[in-house]
Design a protein around this motif. Structure first.
Motif, mmCIF file in Angstrom:
data_model
loop_
_atom_site.group_PDB
_atom_site.id
_atom_site.type_symbol
_atom_site.label_atom_id
_atom_site.label_comp_id
_atom_site.label_asym_id
_atom_site.label_seq_id
_atom_site.Cartn_x
_atom_site.Cartn_y
_atom_site.Cartn_z
ATOM 1 N N LEU A 33 43.575 22.351 54.312
ATOM 2 C CA LEU A 33 44.483 23.086 53.434
ATOM 3 C C LEU A 33 44.623 22.381 52.093
ATOM 4 O O LEU A 33 44.476 23.007 51.030
ATOM 5 N N LEU A 34 44.894 21.083 52.126
ATOM 6 C CA LEU A 34 45.050 20.327 50.884
ATOM 7 C C LEU A 34 43.753 20.276 50.097
ATOM 8 O O LEU A 34 43.737 20.426 48.869
ATOM 9 N N GLY A 35 42.632 20.054 50.822
ATOM 10 C CA GLY A 35 41.338 19.970 50.148
ATOM 11 C C GLY A 35 40.967 21.258 49.451
ATOM 12 O O GLY A 35 40.540 21.252 48.286
ATOM 13 N N PHE B 15 40.521 24.611 44.578
ATOM 14 C CA PHE B 15 40.854 25.865 43.882
ATOM 15 C C PHE B 15 41.540 25.581 42.544
ATOM 16 O O PHE B 15 41.193 26.164 41.506
ATOM 17 N N ILE B 16 42.525 24.691 42.556
ATOM 18 C CA ILE B 16 43.231 24.348 41.316
ATOM 19 C C ILE B 16 42.265 23.750 40.292
ATOM 20 O O ILE B 16 42.335 24.061 39.096
ATOM 21 N N LYS C 140 38.445 26.169 33.636
ATOM 22 C CA LYS C 140 38.322 27.215 32.624
ATOM 23 C C LYS C 140 39.211 26.906 31.432
ATOM 24 O O LYS C 140 38.817 27.096 30.276
ATOM 25 N N THR C 141 40.402 26.410 31.688
ATOM 26 C CA THR C 141 41.318 26.021 30.618
ATOM 27 C C THR C 141 40.745 24.854 29.828
ATOM 28 O O THR C 141 40.816 24.837 28.590
ATOM 29 N N LEU D 276 40.172 14.458 37.462
ATOM 30 C CA LEU D 276 40.768 13.147 37.698
ATOM 31 C C LEU D 276 42.292 13.229 37.727
ATOM 32 O O LEU D 276 42.948 12.612 38.571
ATOM 33 N N LEU D 277 42.847 13.990 36.786
ATOM 34 C CA LEU D 277 44.302 14.129 36.707
ATOM 35 C C LEU D 277 44.868 14.777 37.973
ATOM 36 O O LEU D 277 45.894 14.334 38.508
ATOM 37 N N ILE D 278 44.194 15.815 38.464
ATOM 38 C CA ILE D 278 44.642 16.478 39.688
ATOM 39 C C ILE D 278 44.601 15.498 40.858
ATOM 40 O O ILE D 278 45.518 15.440 41.682
ATOM 41 N N GLY D 279 43.512 14.716 40.937
ATOM 42 C CA GLY D 279 43.415 13.704 41.988
ATOM 43 C C GLY D 279 44.528 12.671 41.898
ATOM 44 O O GLY D 279 45.117 12.278 42.917
#
Length: 395
Positions: A8-10, A15-16, A22-23, A36-39
């Motif tokens: 679920l987390l992976g 997805f995020i 794209k942004t 990296l920031l998401i991690g």
């Protein structure tokens, strides 16, 4: 954490990352920074609270990811585009990496008083440009570059990781075994690159024959076959003392410039796999980082980053390209595209795994330098190309 929660987390992080990429493309910021920031946000000191502190796993994930990224990069590279810039790329990916490593090492030792061998180790780790960052930036752009600059930079980034890897593992070995002689080190370099090139050529030609002659009963097995062959080439080359990354890139270059079964579909598959590996690799690297440990190294990290961007990289580029007829503006632009990415961070795990004194400090410094380089250089490539008059609209 159970397997269901892990999946679920992976999948949520994946997805995020895809949505935010794209942004990042619209903002002109390299996607790797967002990954990296998401991690980091999902990590032990972020809102996710996932505790992760295993450099062995990061190193393994990085090796697998780099195999896919370099293999995809080789498949997408046309020999007709590379041939005119071959020797320039070779000079930058070998001598250029060495000059950058030595220059940065001397600077770190002079400014910080850090031991000379450890200073050279940091210089070696951050000496190469990142293939994943360069491939993703150039292949997502709507405009091209004049004077074959795009192909030269892609060739350099795809072929300079082996030199950085060799310098890193060699200096680690010298730190742990100071009695090693210089001739032995030089012979090891010749063996590593020589076997990497030779086995890469032989493997590339062998892959073409195997893929075209094997006659698989299911079309979906052909991409699986190429994955197996790519990993096999890397492993066998490393096993006999050659550089596996170099052999994988060369083999893919030969394969991509040959006719083989389901070529278009396989290239598209490996492009997708390379993107997936990039995301997984950067997320994993982000999870490994403890942001609180970045604060003490910010000052020295900024100092080294500015020296690397403004002095060491331009010096290496101008020296390496001096025998060739390369315009001044072209050399300025090449100097600016010295983006650091996942490779330095992955290489920074090697001192930790080897037990080198001060390895955690080295990792944090390298990580900060990588972030600075990607943010400053990666987000301004298009602007620099337009300012220097090197952008051109695609036909």
């Amino acid at each position: 954490m159970g397997p269901e929660q892990f999946l679920l987390l992976g999948s949520l992080l994946l997805f995020i990352s895809i949505v935010l990429s794209k942004t990042s493309h619209r903002l002109g910021v390299p996607s790797l920074l967002f990954f990296l920031l998401i991690g980091m946000l999902a990590g032990s000191e972020g809102i996710g609270g996932i505790y992760f502190d295993d450099p062995y796993i990061v190193q393994f994930v990085g090796i697998i990811a780099l195999i896919f990224i370099l293999f995809s990069g080789g498949l997408d590279t046309k020999w007709g585009d590379v041939k005119p810039v071959l020797w320039k790329g070779v000079a930058l990916s070998t001598v250029g990496v060495l000059i950058t490593s030595l220059t940065v090492g001397f600077f770190i030792n002079w400014v910080t008083g850090f031991p000379i061998m450890e200073s050279f180790l940091i210089g070696s780790i951050i000496s190469s440009t990142d293939a994943a960052a360069v491939f993703s930036i150039f292949r997502s752009k709507k405009s091209g570059l004049k004077n074959n600059l795009e192909h030269l930079l892609e060739l350099e980034s795809g072929s300079n990781d082996p030199m950085a890897y060799f310098l890193t593992v060699t200096i680690i070995f010298l730190i742990l075994n100071p009695e090693t002689s210089l001739p032995a080190m030089v012979m090891s370099l010749i063996q590593s690159i020589g076997l990497g090139v030779l086995l890469g050529i032989l493997s590339g030609k062998g892959m073409v024959e195997i893929i075209n002659r094997i006659k698989l009963h299911l079309e979906g097995l052909y991409p699986v076959l190429t994955i197996a062959l790519a990993i096999l080439i890397f492993s066998l080359t490393n096993y006999v003392g050659g550089n596996g990354y170099l052999s994988v890139y060369i083999a893919a270059l030969i394969l991509g410039n040959s006719d083989f079964v389901h070529k278009k579909e396989q290239i598209q598959f490996h492009d997708g796999m390379a993107l997936l590996m990039q995301i997984i690799m950067f997320l994993t690297l982000g999870l490994l980082v403890f942001p609180s440990q970045m604060i003490p190294v910010m000052g020295v990290g900024i100092l080294i980053s500015l020296f690397l961007i403004l002095v060491a990289r331009p010096l290496a580029v101008f020296i390496c390209l001096s025998p060739f007829r390369v315009g001044f503006k072209d050399q300025i632009f090449i100097s600016w595209v010295g983006i650091k990415g996942a490779v330095p961070i992955i290489l920074a795990t090697y001192p930790i795994v080897a037990g080198v004194t001060g390895a955690d400090l080295i990792f944090n410094v390298v990580f900060f330098i990588t972030i600075t380089s990607a943010l400053i250089q990666g987000s301004t490539i298009n602007t620099a190309a337009k300012y220097l008059g090197l952008s051109e609209e695609p036909e």
